[in-house]
Design an enzyme around this catalytic site. Sequence first.
Site, PDB file in Angstrom:
ATOM      1  N   HIS A  94      -2.309   8.416   8.258  1.00 38.26           N
ATOM      2  CA  HIS A  94      -2.885   9.720   7.937  1.00 38.26           C
ATOM      3  C   HIS A  94      -4.280   9.574   7.305  1.00 38.26           C
ATOM      4  CE1 HIS A  94       1.117  11.032   8.964  1.00 38.26           C
ATOM      5  NE2 HIS A  94       1.598  10.197   8.055  1.00 38.26           N
ATOM      6  N   GLU A 131       0.951  11.086   0.870  1.00 39.23           N
ATOM      7  CA  GLU A 131       1.196   9.884   1.655  1.00 39.23           C
ATOM      8  C   GLU A 131      -0.110   9.190   2.007  1.00 39.23           C
ATOM      9  OE1 GLU A 131       3.323   8.477   5.857  1.00 39.23           O
ATOM     10  OE2 GLU A 131       3.297  10.591   5.300  1.00 39.23           O
ATOM     11  N   HIS A 186       3.072   3.504   6.057  1.00 37.53           N
ATOM     12  CA  HIS A 186       3.505   4.889   5.878  1.00 37.53           C
ATOM     13  C   HIS A 186       4.515   5.005   4.740  1.00 37.53           C
ATOM     14  CE1 HIS A 186       1.870   6.862   9.564  1.00 37.53           C
ATOM     15  NE2 HIS A 186       1.837   5.607  10.001  1.00 37.53           N
ATOM     16  N   GLU A 268       7.677   2.154   6.905  1.00 36.05           N
ATOM     17  CA  GLU A 268       7.943   3.311   6.049  1.00 36.05           C
ATOM     18  C   GLU A 268       8.474   2.748   4.734  1.00 36.05           C
ATOM     19  OE1 GLU A 268       7.301   6.410   6.719  1.00 36.05           O
ATOM     20  OE2 GLU A 268       7.167   6.587   8.906  1.00 36.05           O
TER      21      GLU A 268
END
Length: 304
Positions: A94, A131, A186, A268
């Site tokens: 992101h 995030e 992430h 993640e």
Amino acid sequence: MPYDHRNTARRALALALAATGCCAVLTGCGASQASPSSGKAQETQRAQETQQAQGAESRPPLASAAPTPTRSPLPAAGGNGSLAGRTVVIDPGHNSGNFRHSTEINQKVDIGTTRKECDTTGTSTDAGYTEASFTLDVSHRLRDLLTARGAKVVLTHDADRPWGPCIDERARIGNAARADAVVSVHADGSAVGHRGFHVILPARVRGGSADTAAIVGPSRALGERIADRFARATGTSPANYLAGGTGLDVRDDLGGLNLSTVPKVFVECGNMRDPKDARLLTSSAWRQKAAQGIADGIATYLEG
């Protein structure tokens, strides 16, 4: 009046002390003035604070209290360590600017098998730690660890663009670098009670410009090494809400994996929506452990 040698000596001593005092004063004045570099650092800090404040105004309500990522100087690439001659691409998931560019990130791009949004804003903790802030901070720490081992490290972005890059461009950056390994960093946004990390691996995909046949095996090996070393470094367990507790999740819907021609995985690191995981993710010390675990996993994969 008789000539007094003692008076002459005292006068000479007084003159010497006076000269020394002037020199000290002059030296003190020089030392008290701010150097150009410290002034520049203050300006940079003020600019960063302004940029962060502007970003917070545009975020959703949850994002108002987000701490800023730790920024570290870019180390020199390469070296004589165990990873000398290897290239690693780090993909910070992101971008904090995505919140202000919904039109751009919602445009769909080709991921081979279908079309998908360019990017998303990512998730955040209840306290507003985004995030995007987390991934950039961990990516910087990871970059430094890998560079210290001699690897050449490429970031897909460094918060140096207003939004993105899109998922297809992120894949192209790794391909163009001919990376020995690519890791996309992430954090998840699942339900409360869902805890732990997981590594996403590419499925066997073929369609349009996507063909993962050559990278499925190497990517799994990379992911297994990272999962093992991440658990050791952080003391956390594989996710309790998917992949049967293995910590390895295979997916065919992620453009960053579908379009990659080099070994690539997503990590993640935890669930930002769970309070217990969130306390870890917002800890600077824990983020260093997370970066260490990923770095160790990459190193064991590349070193064979």
